[in-house]
Design a protein around this motif. Structure first.
Motif, PDB file in Angstrom:
ATOM      1  N   UNK A  95     102.004  88.714   6.674  1.00 19.29           N
ATOM      2  CA  UNK A  95     102.333  89.873   5.853  1.00 19.29           C
ATOM      3  C   UNK A  95     103.473  89.555   4.880  1.00 19.29           C
ATOM      4  N   UNK A  96     104.447  88.795   5.356  1.00 24.02           N
ATOM      5  CA  UNK A  96     105.571  88.474   4.466  1.00 24.02           C
ATOM      6  C   UNK A  96     105.106  87.545   3.345  1.00 24.02           C
ATOM      7  N   UNK A  97     104.117  86.683   3.642  1.00 22.63           N
ATOM      8  CA  UNK A  97     103.546  85.840   2.601  1.00 22.63           C
ATOM      9  C   UNK A  97     102.836  86.673   1.544  1.00 22.63           C
ATOM     10  N   UNK A  98     102.152  87.731   1.983  1.00 17.63           N
ATOM     11  CA  UNK A  98     101.479  88.639   1.039  1.00 17.63           C
ATOM     12  C   UNK A  98     102.494  89.349   0.152  1.00 17.63           C
ATOM     13  N   UNK A  99     103.621  89.743   0.755  1.00 20.02           N
ATOM     14  CA  UNK A  99     104.659  90.409  -0.039  1.00 20.02           C
ATOM     15  C   UNK A  99     105.268  89.453  -1.070  1.00 20.02           C
ATOM     16  N   UNK A 100     105.477  88.196  -0.683  1.00 21.14           N
ATOM     17  CA  UNK A 100     106.019  87.216  -1.629  1.00 21.14           C
ATOM     18  C   UNK A 100     105.068  87.019  -2.811  1.00 21.14           C
ATOM     19  N   UNK A 101     103.768  86.973  -2.522  1.00 15.17           N
ATOM     20  CA  UNK A 101     102.778  86.828  -3.593  1.00 15.17           C
ATOM     21  C   UNK A 101     102.792  88.048  -4.503  1.00 15.17           C
TER      22      UNK A 101
END
Length: 235
Positions: A180-186
């Motif tokens: 989820x944090x990777x999705x937010x970074x993207x």
């Protein structure tokens, strides 16, 4: 004029001979003519001095390897190592120059890319159809409003990411939350690109006005309560 042409011709002929010599040395290893380690090392040193780019120095290094291999095959390892001991200091110094050449070439490529980008921007600005001053200012104002809105969205995403990072620590780093944090970074990166695109559009409008009207467009800076990406450097 004749002297200048003569100097240019001498340079071209010398450079051509240098390239041909290097190609012969690298492609025709079996035809290398060995003399003595000292004389052959001097030959490599002279070529290294003539090299004026990273690519040319790499060719010289390859040529040195070919000479060393030829000595190994013809006279054994001891003479090959002796030849290498003579050449290594030369190539160490050349390697320092190669690093500088690489930095210079990278800087030149960067400057050329920036210059070409400015030319494209100017061409785009010249071709842009502008309305009256009120219309142009309205376009800028719409862009400014969009930047404010998207910057607020980006700030919210950053806050969500920071909170999620704390939650991940408390939860023991579960994989689902890490995804989820990777999705937010993207999403944050995508929002930054959207903001940059709008800023670029405004910069082209201002450049078009300056080129076509011969004056700066006077724009009142909007009040912004959220963090906004800085405008690109004036074109």
């Amino acid at each position: 004029m004749k002297k200048s042409r003569k100097s240019r011709l001498i340079y071209i002929c010398g450079y051509t001979a240098f390239v041909v010599l290097l190609l012969l040395g690298t492609r025709c290893e079996s035809r290398i003519h060995l003399t003595t380690p000292e004389r052959d090392a001097k030959h490599i040193a002279e070529l290294a001095e003539l090299a004026h780019s990273e690519a040319e120095l790499k060719v010289v290094e390859k040529m040195r390897a070919n000479y060393e291999e030829a000595y190994r095959k013809s006279y054994g390892g001891a003479k090959a190592l002796y030849f290498r001991s003579l050449v290594d200091p030369i190539l160490d110094e050349a390697g320092d120059r190669r690093e500088q050449y690489a930095m210079d070439e990278a800087y030149l490529a960067e400057q050329q890319a920036a210059f070409c980008g400015k030319l494209r921007d100017m061409d785009k600005a010249w071709k842009m159809t502008l309305g009256g001053d009120d219309e142009v200012l309205a376009d800028i104002a719409r862009n400014d409003a969009a930047i404010v809105a998207k910057s607020a969205e980006r700030a919210a995403l950053i806050a969500d990411k920071e909170q999620l990072a704390l939650d991940i620590i408390d939860a023991g780093y579960p994989e689902s939350m890490l995804n989820k944090i990777g999705e937010l970074e993207s999403a944050i990166e995508a929002k930054s690109r959207e903001i940059a695109d709008i800023q670029y559009d405004s910069s082209i409008i201002k450049l078009a006005y300056r080129l076509q009207h011969g004056a700066e467009l006077i724009v009142e800076e909007p009040e912004m309560d959220v963090l906004v990406e800085p405008m690109p450097e004036e074109l």
